[in-house]
Write a protein that holds these residues in place. Structure first.
Motif, mmCIF file in Angstrom:
data_model
loop_
_atom_site.group_PDB
_atom_site.id
_atom_site.type_symbol
_atom_site.label_atom_id
_atom_site.label_comp_id
_atom_site.label_asym_id
_atom_site.label_seq_id
_atom_site.Cartn_x
_atom_site.Cartn_y
_atom_site.Cartn_z
ATOM 1 N N UNK A 35 -10.084 -22.906 -4.477
ATOM 2 C CA UNK A 35 -8.785 -22.856 -5.142
ATOM 3 C C UNK A 35 -8.092 -21.589 -4.686
ATOM 4 N N UNK A 36 -6.786 -21.663 -4.429
ATOM 5 C CA UNK A 36 -5.989 -20.482 -4.118
ATOM 6 C C UNK A 36 -4.850 -20.443 -5.127
ATOM 7 N N UNK A 37 -4.777 -19.345 -5.882
ATOM 8 C CA UNK A 37 -3.798 -19.198 -6.948
ATOM 9 C C UNK A 37 -2.939 -17.982 -6.628
ATOM 10 N N UNK A 38 -1.618 -18.135 -6.768
ATOM 11 C CA UNK A 38 -0.711 -17.021 -6.515
ATOM 12 C C UNK A 38 0.000 -16.629 -7.800
ATOM 13 N N UNK A 39 0.084 -15.331 -8.037
ATOM 14 C CA UNK A 39 0.888 -14.798 -9.127
ATOM 15 C C UNK A 39 1.859 -13.791 -8.515
ATOM 16 N N UNK A 40 2.634 -13.135 -9.357
ATOM 17 C CA UNK A 40 3.583 -12.140 -8.852
ATOM 18 C C UNK A 40 2.889 -10.958 -8.195
ATOM 19 N N UNK A 41 1.681 -10.629 -8.676
ATOM 20 C CA UNK A 41 1.012 -9.418 -8.214
ATOM 21 C C UNK A 41 -0.138 -9.641 -7.254
ATOM 22 N N UNK A 42 -0.658 -10.890 -7.169
ATOM 23 C CA UNK A 42 -1.869 -11.087 -6.367
ATOM 24 C C UNK A 42 -2.068 -12.538 -5.988
ATOM 25 N N UNK A 60 -15.208 -10.117 4.539
ATOM 26 C CA UNK A 60 -14.609 -9.108 5.405
ATOM 27 C C UNK A 60 -13.195 -9.536 5.809
ATOM 28 N N UNK A 61 -12.444 -8.568 6.314
ATOM 29 C CA UNK A 61 -11.140 -8.845 6.919
ATOM 30 C C UNK A 61 -11.291 -8.486 8.381
ATOM 31 N N UNK A 62 -11.061 -9.465 9.260
ATOM 32 C CA UNK A 62 -11.256 -9.197 10.688
ATOM 33 C C UNK A 62 -9.984 -8.645 11.329
ATOM 34 N N UNK A 63 -10.054 -8.344 12.600
ATOM 35 C CA UNK A 63 -8.926 -7.729 13.304
ATOM 36 C C UNK A 63 -7.731 -8.665 13.463
ATOM 37 N N UNK A 64 -7.922 -9.959 13.244
ATOM 38 C CA UNK A 64 -6.820 -10.921 13.313
ATOM 39 C C UNK A 64 -6.153 -11.113 11.957
ATOM 40 N N UNK A 65 -6.459 -10.272 10.974
ATOM 41 C CA UNK A 65 -5.904 -10.349 9.626
ATOM 42 C C UNK A 65 -6.342 -11.611 8.898
ATOM 43 N N UNK A 66 -7.591 -12.012 9.119
ATOM 44 C CA UNK A 66 -8.178 -13.164 8.448
ATOM 45 C C UNK A 66 -9.226 -12.678 7.455
ATOM 46 N N UNK A 103 -1.623 -13.524 4.295
ATOM 47 C CA UNK A 103 -0.185 -13.308 4.468
ATOM 48 C C UNK A 103 0.090 -11.834 4.751
ATOM 49 N N UNK A 104 1.272 -11.534 5.236
ATOM 50 C CA UNK A 104 1.622 -10.153 5.583
ATOM 51 C C UNK A 104 1.812 -9.263 4.360
ATOM 52 N N UNK A 105 2.041 -9.865 3.191
ATOM 53 C CA UNK A 105 2.392 -9.072 2.008
ATOM 54 C C UNK A 105 1.189 -8.662 1.164
ATOM 55 N N UNK A 106 -0.019 -8.581 1.754
ATOM 56 C CA UNK A 106 -1.199 -8.217 0.966
ATOM 57 C C UNK A 106 -1.653 -6.795 1.265
ATOM 58 N N UNK A 107 -2.307 -6.209 0.264
ATOM 59 C CA UNK A 107 -2.877 -4.876 0.398
ATOM 60 C C UNK A 107 -4.364 -5.047 0.711
ATOM 61 N N UNK A 108 -4.712 -5.039 1.985
ATOM 62 C CA UNK A 108 -6.090 -5.305 2.421
ATOM 63 C C UNK A 108 -7.087 -4.277 1.892
ATOM 64 N N UNK A 109 -6.650 -3.055 1.686
ATOM 65 C CA UNK A 109 -7.554 -2.002 1.230
ATOM 66 C C UNK A 109 -8.004 -2.204 -0.213
ATOM 67 N N UNK A 127 1.262 -6.303 -1.749
ATOM 68 C CA UNK A 127 1.844 -4.973 -1.572
ATOM 69 C C UNK A 127 2.982 -4.807 -2.562
ATOM 70 N N UNK A 128 3.109 -3.596 -3.042
ATOM 71 C CA UNK A 128 4.215 -3.306 -3.949
ATOM 72 C C UNK A 128 5.501 -3.274 -3.145
ATOM 73 N N UNK A 129 6.489 -3.996 -3.629
ATOM 74 C CA UNK A 129 7.795 -4.024 -2.958
ATOM 75 C C UNK A 129 8.650 -2.948 -3.614
#
Length: 141
Positions: A35-42, A60-66, A103-109, A127-129
């Protein structure tokens, strides 16, 4: 004149666009339900994993942002009698790997994971906008 043949299977593309399945790079019959669930923050990814310990997972997060979630579990059970002959010997081995395109809008750390009640949950904060600057009128001198 014969009608032109359709060369593309367009229906799956419509469903993938509509349901946002571009996140999931590959899915096969041996992969667990996700399941993949999206909210405003995560984003929250829930993976069905009954009977699997958290030590069997690797995330893990690989070098291809996966985001790569893999699991490997090997169980060996044997019952022996007094003469050390095998009466029953069972091997059990399970493994899977699931790759999700982040997606590009995530905080991987700040990605976090927990396992509870047979479900592995991966929390992927957005990521915080920064707030948009307020409109300001400039006085002419």
């Amino acid at each position: 004149m014969l009608p032109a043949k359709r060369t593309q299977n367009w229906l799956p593309g419509i469903f993938n666009d509509f349901f946002g399945n571009e996140w999931i790079a590959k899915v096969n019959a041996t992969s667990p339900a996700i399941n993949i669930i999206e909210s405003d923050k995560e984003y929250k990814v829930e993976i069905a994993a009954p009977g699997i310990d958290k030590k069997d997972f690797k995330i893990s997060v690989n070098s291809d942002n996966h985001l790569v979630v893999s699991m490997e579990k090997k169980v060996e059970t044997e019952d022996k009698d007094k003469n050390e002959r095998y009466l029953r010997r069972e091997f059990s081995y399970s493994q899977f790997q699931q790759t999700l395109i982040l997606p590009d809008n995530v905080n991987k750390e700040k990605i976090d994971a927990k396992q509870e009640n047979g479900v592995l949950t991966v929390i992927i904060p957005k990521k915080e906008i920064p707030a948009e600057p307020e409109a300001k009128e400039i006085a002419i001198k």
